[in-house]
Design an enzyme around this catalytic site. Structure first.
Site, PDB file in Angstrom:
ATOM      1  N   ASP A 146      -8.587   2.373  -3.705  1.00  9.78           N
ATOM      2  CA  ASP A 146      -8.522   3.574  -2.493  1.00  9.78           C
ATOM      3  C   ASP A 146      -7.901   5.016  -2.531  1.00  9.78           C
ATOM      4  OD1 ASP A 146      -6.430   2.932  -0.044  1.00  9.78           O
ATOM      5  OD2 ASP A 146      -5.806   5.170  -1.055  1.00  9.78           O
ATOM      6  N   ASP A 151       1.520   3.319   3.581  1.00 10.98           N
ATOM      7  CA  ASP A 151       0.088   3.865   3.328  1.00 10.98           C
ATOM      8  C   ASP A 151       1.361   5.412   2.466  1.00 10.98           C
ATOM      9  OD1 ASP A 151      -2.046   5.294   2.168  1.00 10.98           O
ATOM     10  OD2 ASP A 151      -2.698   5.949   4.493  1.00 10.98           O
ATOM     11  N   PHE A 177       2.481   7.049  -5.050  1.00  8.09           N
ATOM     12  CA  PHE A 177       3.649   6.828  -5.941  1.00  8.09           C
ATOM     13  C   PHE A 177       3.201   8.344  -6.494  1.00  8.09           C
ATOM     14  CE2 PHE A 177       5.947   3.988  -4.543  1.00  8.09           C
ATOM     15  CZ  PHE A 177       7.429   3.613  -5.573  1.00  8.09           C
ATOM     16  N   ARG A 178       1.957   9.224  -6.230  1.00  8.39           N
ATOM     17  CA  ARG A 178       1.660  10.293  -7.071  1.00  8.39           C
ATOM     18  C   ARG A 178       2.155  10.987  -8.766  1.00  8.39           C
ATOM     19  NH1 ARG A 178      -1.371  10.983  -3.058  1.00  8.39           N
ATOM     20  NH2 ARG A 178      -0.095  11.370  -1.093  1.00  8.39           N
ATOM     21  N   HIS A 197       0.493  -1.345  -0.056  1.00  9.69           N
ATOM     22  CA  HIS A 197      -0.075   0.094  -0.300  1.00  9.69           C
ATOM     23  C   HIS A 197       0.684   0.927  -0.029  1.00  9.69           C
ATOM     24  CE1 HIS A 197      -3.989   2.331   1.847  1.00  9.69           C
ATOM     25  NE2 HIS A 197      -3.363   3.526   1.126  1.00  9.69           N
ATOM     26  N   HIS A 248      -5.225  -0.913   5.877  1.00  8.08           N
ATOM     27  CA  HIS A 248      -4.905   0.546   7.218  1.00  8.08           C
ATOM     28  C   HIS A 248      -5.570   0.425   8.111  1.00  8.08           C
ATOM     29  CE1 HIS A 248      -8.070   2.811   4.680  1.00  8.08           C
ATOM     30  NE2 HIS A 248      -6.304   3.273   4.221  1.00  8.08           N
TER      31      HIS A 248
END
Length: 449
Positions: A170, A326, A68-69, A65, A245
């Site tokens: 997500d 995360d 990486f943008r 999880h 999470h």
């Protein structure tokens, strides 16, 4: 190319011994309990530390999880992106990660095989980590119609260029039960797990928001409700549900109960979950000190101390399947404006090691930590066997390895991170356990200075 790693403390989920590892062409070929005179590139463990003691050699970590943008295009208004594939990959390698699953909530969203394949291809050229982009459940993450998951063949086979190892919307749950169930049935058909964000709270959460309740109140309702919802729909579909999470004691209790009843479903239903180092180490009091709506903000929020203790106990009891990061890098301006998330690759191992293995209430040993950071998550996404297996130190496994000084004491300084996002919740915190070297297929891709 042959690489010989000699005089190390070798640790994985089944092993804790002194010895030597021999690597041929990126694959572990031998694990010996003694030194060897084999020819090749030799790394002597007992020369890496001033004391002469042997550092730990562990399987590189597998993160289920991360964000990486960087996607297919840069945002037009952003001349200098917060994160790129290059900076995120360097950060992951510096944190000891060899395999990373990145989420689909990029711009544009990863809702097609073509988009996922393009990111995978670029990452492979960089060559620092094995990156597996998630394919979203719905088009553009809008929760209105299914994405290209309908075009994947059974068991994840595809005539296209990339097969995802995990599916997820997500950042938001699919609100429509019928559509969510349809996505789960597709996941069942193709044999790929769904990572569920669990932030859809129904009418009770909406009422709490309207009443002006604190985020910690209504977000708890959301997580607990959405966890139960995902499990119930997953049972109907008979698919593999992975709860992302986990942060509340109620959610982990729900998951543990459902796991105990898995056999009753009888239709292939599977359930796994992950927890983050910041939820094992920090509480809402820490968030308040950082700024609950700025530097301390994360989704789900940092919880109470009894939640943190419940998660630690769940790890010790084997109820948690993986530790994930995360990783969510942000600029200083975005964090101060309330962006949720922490940069997490480069502190993940140290935070987990310090809290779970060495902390006052330490519950596990290094073998168990290796299991939930490497072998378990690898198995969960289908990389525990076959030609691409990883997460163990044994003949036939991919030589993704990390060399760790488990005795090193250091203070977190996010200014020195490889990631462009310096938003660490652990800034200034003292940890024990430092990544020295990370190897990808036997190649050194990170070395601490």
């Amino acid at each position: 190319m042959r690489v010989v790693l000699q005089n190390f403390r070798i640790i994985d989920e089944a092993t804790d011994m002194s010895g030597t590892v021999i690597i041929e062409d990126g694959i572990i070929t031998e694990v010996l309990q003694s030194a060897t005179h084999a020819q090749g590139i030799v790394i002597q463990g007992d020369t890496l530390l001033p004391s002469g003691r042997a550092p730990a050699l562990m399987p590189a970590f597998v993160d289920l999880h991360a964000h990486f943008r960087d996607s297919l295009v840069y945002e037009k208004e952003t001349a200098f992106p917060v994160e790129t594939l290059e900076s995120a990959s360097m950060s992951a390698a510096a944190g000891g990660f060899g395999t990373v699953v990145c989420m689909a909530n990029t711009k544009p969203a990863i809702d097609s095989i073509e988009k996922a394949a393009a990111i995978k291809s670029r990452s492979d050229v960089i060559g620092l980590v094995d990156l597996y982009p998630v394919l979203s459940l719905t088009k553009n993450l809008e929760g209105k119609e299914l994405s290209e998951i309908t075009g994947l063949l059974e068991n994840g086979n595809s005539q296209k260029s990339f097969v995802p190892l995990m599916l997820s919307d997500d950042g938001k749950d699919v609100a429509d039960d019928a559509l969510f169930l349809a996505a789960m049935k597709e996941a069942k058909r193709i044999g790929i797990p769904i990572s569920c964000h669990c932030d859809f709270g129904g009418s009770e959460a909406e009422a709490a928001k309207k009443a002006g309740e604190h985020r910690n109140v209504w977000s708890r309702i959301e997580e607990n409700y959405a966890t139960k919802r995902a499990i119930e729909l997953g049972k109907k579909a008979g698919c593999h549900i992975h709860i992302a999470h986990v942060s509340t004691k109620e959610a982990i209790e729900t998951i543990a109960l459902a796991k105990a009843e898995l056999a009753a479903a009888g239709n292939g239903f599977a359930l796994t979950c992950e927890v983050m180092p910041h939820n094992l180490s920090l509480t809402e009091n820490d968030a308040e000190k950082m700024g609950a709506e700025s530097w301390g903000r994360v989704n789900p929020p940092l919880r109470r101390d009894d939640d943190r203790n419940a998660l630690i106990q769940a790890v010790a009891e084997g109820k948690i399947d993986a530790i994930a990061t995360d990783h969510a890098p942000h600029s200083r301006g975005d964090k101060e404006a309330g962006a949720a998330g922490f940069s997490a690759f480069e502190t993940a191992f140290a935070a987990a090691h310090t809290e779970l293995v060495l902390g006052a209430g330490a519950k596990i040993d290094l073998k168990r930590l290796s299991s939930i950071m490497s072998a378990n998550p690898a198995r969960l996404i289908g990389l525990g066997d076959g030609a691409k297996k990883r997460g163990r130190i044994a003949p036939g496994y991919k030589a993704d390895l990390v060399i760790v000084d488990t005795g090193a004491v250091w203070n977190v300084d996010s200014g020195g991170f490889k990631t462009r996002g310096k938003n660490s919740p652990f800034q200034g915190r003292r940890f024990r356990g430092k990544i020295l070297i990370t190897l990808q297929s036997g190649r050194v891709v990170f070395q601490a200075r």
